[in-house]
Design an enzyme around this catalytic site. Structure first.
Site, PDB file in Angstrom:
ATOM      1  N   ARG A 180     -30.058  59.917  77.025  1.00  0.00           N
ATOM      2  CA  ARG A 180     -30.660  61.179  77.442  1.00  0.00           C
ATOM      3  C   ARG A 180     -31.999  61.305  76.723  1.00  0.00           C
ATOM      4  NH1 ARG A 180     -27.514  60.975  80.919  1.00  0.00           N
ATOM      5  NH2 ARG A 180     -26.029  62.542  81.680  1.00  0.00           N
ATOM      6  N   HIS A 204     -34.927  58.065  85.855  1.00  0.00           N
ATOM      7  CA  HIS A 204     -33.520  58.426  85.631  1.00  0.00           C
ATOM      8  C   HIS A 204     -32.668  57.926  86.799  1.00  0.00           C
ATOM      9  CE1 HIS A 204     -30.836  61.524  83.359  1.00  0.00           C
ATOM     10  NE2 HIS A 204     -30.121  60.494  83.777  1.00  0.00           N
ATOM     11  N   GLU A 263     -37.799  66.227  82.416  1.00  0.00           N
ATOM     12  CA  GLU A 263     -37.682  65.478  83.666  1.00  0.00           C
ATOM     13  C   GLU A 263     -37.866  66.419  84.860  1.00  0.00           C
ATOM     14  OE1 GLU A 263     -34.001  63.305  83.667  1.00  0.00           O
ATOM     15  OE2 GLU A 263     -34.544  62.132  81.894  1.00  0.00           O
TER      16      GLU A 263
END
Length: 324
Positions: A237, A285, A266
């Protein structure tokens, strides 16, 4: 009156057709859940929520008095305020056991891409810069027979270790909350403290979940411990890394490069300095983002949701104490 369900950033909506006719689904995509008036209105009657990365905090829970379950369409669930959900009798579920191999493929893939400068040299060719034989300016570094240090050797970390050791003859060091006996047996993984891992690894791969203990686990001190020839890989993360410290380490050439699939914010901002380094591979991601895996996750998320709304125990209940 039909029972209301909210689908939030839930891409494979065809899976919602499997819900019985007694349920009505309202779909929200790319909205701000804090301010979107239609979403806030829908929360008033919602009994279930299914989707990806919805921040389920105290404010949302107060706006959703009928809520029974939040079904996360992901393995991680740091977006869920589990303690507060449990107090209010709201179940939380996730979708584990589906994406390990797919994510391991992606993370080991960006490791190779960084070491062999694949994205950089792709642009070298497409820009017309390739004029003849390659010079030392275009040389990359080997992956095989190097040392890979994995921080967080869970299921995905173990799948990465498998690819590295059995496929590329890499030596595996790992740091974990507890020993991983299977990885030690199958991949000759060696357990060690974090400092030793950082000092001795040619590649440092971060795969921990985001917790209070792991937030900013990689900071200025940790990057300074790494070899100047080492590559840092983050598939965990974004908030497990002090991003400013990583930027400084790259700028000061304290590490060789990085491969990143996650970021503190993000989508990553266009002015983030990480996007300016040619020796940093950046992906959006996308660890689990294959159609096959996303379909399995979506099916499991809907299965969990339906179980929670029909009086059954969901297969992947995060907070079982809510049923006591």
């Amino acid at each position: 009156m039909k029972r209301k369900i909210i689908a939030y950033n839930f891409e494979l909506t065809e899976n919602l057709n499997k819900l019985p006719d007694e349920f009505e689904v309202e779909i929200f995509d790319s909205i701000n859940p804090k301010t979107d008036p239609a979403f806030i209105e829908a929360l008033k009657d919602a009994e279930g929520i299914v989707g990806l990365a919805l921040p389920v905090d105290q404010q949302l829970l107060e706006r959703a008095p009928k809520l029974k379950i939040v079904s996360n369409n992901s393995t991680g669930y740091n977006n869920l305020l589990i303690e507060e959900m449990t107090k209010r009798g709201v179940m939380g579920t996730n979708t584990p056991g589906v994406l390990e191999d797919t994510t391991a493929d992606a993370i080991f893939g960006i490791l190779i891409a960084s070491a062999r400068r694949i994205a950089e040299l792709d642009q070298f060719v497409k820009s017309g810069s390739w004029k003849g034989h390659l010079t030392t300016a275009e040389y990359a570094i080997d992956v095989h027979h190097k040392t890979l240090g994995i921080i967080g050797l869970g299921k995905i970390g173990s799948a990465i270790a498998k690819r590295a050791h059995l496929g590329f003859d890499m030596n595996i060091l790992y740091h974990n909350r507890k020993r991983n006996v299977m990885a030690e047996k199958n991949y000759q993984a060696v357990y060690c403290d974090l400092d030793k891992l950082l000092k001795e690894s040619d590649f440092v791969c971060l795969m921990t979940p985001l917790t209070r203990e792991t937030e900013n686990i990689m900071g200025e001190r940790e990057f300074k411990l790494m070899k100047k020839s080492a590559i840092f890989v983050n598939g965990s993360r974004g908030k497990t890394v002090d991003e400013s410290a990583l930027i400084d380490a790259l700028r000061n050439k304290e590490i060789h490069g990085a491969a990143l699939d996650v970021y503190q914010i993000e989508p990553i901002k266009k002015d983030n300095p990480l996007l300016q380094f040619p020796n940093v591979v950046t992906t959006p991601h996308m660890g689990s983002s294959t159609y096959e895996t996303e379909l399995k996750m979506a099916e499991l998320a809907v299965e969990n949701l339906l179980a929670g709304l029909t009086g059954k125990r969901p297969k992947n209940l995060i907070n079982p104490e809510v049923l006591k």
